[in-house]
Design an enzyme around this catalytic site. Sequence first.
Site, short mmCIF file in Angstrom:
data_model
loop_
_atom_site.label_atom_id
_atom_site.label_comp_id
_atom_site.label_asym_id
_atom_site.label_seq_id
_atom_site.Cartn_x
_atom_site.Cartn_y
_atom_site.Cartn_z
CB ALA A 48 -0.90 0.01 1.23
CE LYS A 110 12.58 6.06 12.78
NZ LYS A 110 13.89 6.32 12.28
CD GLU A 134 16.22 -5.64 16.50
OE1 GLU A 134 16.05 -6.61 17.25
OE2 GLU A 134 16.86 -4.62 16.85
CB VAL A 137 15.91 1.14 18.31
CG1 VAL A 137 17.06 1.75 19.09
CG2 VAL A 137 14.57 1.57 18.91
CD GLU A 195 12.94 9.15 10.19
OE1 GLU A 195 11.74 8.86 10.15
OE2 GLU A 195 13.83 8.29 10.12
CG ASP A 206 15.15 9.28 14.18
OD1 ASP A 206 14.14 8.73 13.73
OD2 ASP A 206 16.25 8.69 14.29
CE LYS A 210 16.25 5.76 15.15
NZ LYS A 210 17.24 6.33 14.22
N GLY A 307 19.27 3.39 6.28
CA GLY A 307 19.37 2.95 4.89
C GLY A 307 18.41 1.78 4.65
#
Length: 430
Positions: A48, A110, A134, A137, A195, A206, A210, A307
């Site tokens: 989507a 996050k 997972e 962070v 971001e 950000d 985290k 990345g």
Amino acid sequence: MENKEVTSIRIGVLGYGNVGKALVNLITDQREPILSRTALDLSVDVVAVRDPKKHSDLEVASPQITGNAYDVVVSDNIDVIVEVIGGVEPAKDLVQAALNAGKPVITANKELLAKHGPELFRIADDRGLDLLFEAAVAGGVPLMRVLRESLKGEPIQRVMGIVNGTTNYILSKMSETGMSYEDALAEAQAKGYAESDPSADVDGQDAASKAAIIAMVAFGAQLGLSDVSYEGITEITAGDILFAKRFGHTIKLLAIAEQSPNAIGVRVHPAMLPNYHPLASVRDSFNAVFVEGEAVGDLMLYGRGAGGDPTASAVLGDVIAAANNLTQNTNNGLGNLRTTAIQATEELESAYYINLEVADEPGVLAAVAAVFGKHGVSIRSMEQEGLGEEARIVFITHSSKERNVHSTLDELRKLTCVIQIGTKIRVMGH
Ligand code: NDP
Ligand code: HSE
């Protein structure tokens, strides 16, 4: 795979940007090896996006592409949902709707978890479903699994590290090649590290999200982004970086979550670290995190923090874990998060680098030094740079309470000989 019955897992991926694209490619490439190792036959059946026209190259291929993410999360033909859209809305509604429809969710988001994690984890647990994160962070670094599984019984005291790839990339480029902040940020965006609104990276939010998630997992604490004090890298100048180099230090954006006897402290700020400190050599988009536990001692995890490919690797690990749990009718929840007192940062102590732009006239140094003394901030070293309009004084203080440093700066601001208070950076790691 012999002996074990194959289970088909149909995945709906929400979002087809840096992470979504890398994930679809990785699942396609790894389908056979995963099947032979786990008896799980993973397929991405639907993706989507916001604007399907942008992705016309996918229209003729599998998976199917849609502009209606809600249809995907409630579809009877989808078993597991991956949310890699980002932001709070509509991601929160979609995650809730997926859980309410009985589907485990994997998210890399996050911001969503730092703002609404406890509520969403409760919904998932109540329904016996996984909500795994997972990738949220430290990108490809498997920190969450280590904290949630390997260190489940460990009395963790502190988790500290570099958890934002974009800012680490910018600071590395500025320091190593003299690249401008703007050019380094543009490169980080082009490489898919930042971001969609990169101000979340550079203003520290950000990393703060985290840090909040780390504190939830490491200490079982119910807290959120609003409990984290954070500063970013936007005030750091090429001059600060040059000074740090001359001083044998490197500037890094650190996230710290620590347990004190009665409270938990969670914060993000830049710090000057001596070049011999292990975090000082973490360059480019890499992340590294120290975990300090009472029994285990010190651990360090290191890897690509941002990345598409590294993040997709972390998401895929969660997809396999959730698919396994689904076949066994179980889930891996965070358990009860307890409410906890949050430590006030004003009471914390650190040495500081403080850069002042001053008038080039007699008596300035004495006037400024008197203010430091009045507030109990003792000076370890001082350097005067430039002349006339360029005159600056750079101080390194001894370890001082944050409260006292703030009151010093407030009073310095009122002195007519102080033209501008430049950067203030904690000096740590000695
Ligand atoms: P991108 O901005 O590259 O991609 C976002 C995707 O979400 C796009 O495909 C966009 O659609 C889609 N989207 C946006 N709004 C909607 C909506 N309302 N309905 C359906 N789809 C929508 O983001 P990234 O891939 O970089 O990041 C995704 C998530 O992963 C974020 O939470 C981010 O924080 C997290 N993350 C990212 C990392 C990275 O290195 N990039 C690393 C770790 C986590 P369209 O293509 O049509 O615009
Ligand atoms: N923008 C984030 C970063 C992506 O640079 O670290 C990984 O969470």
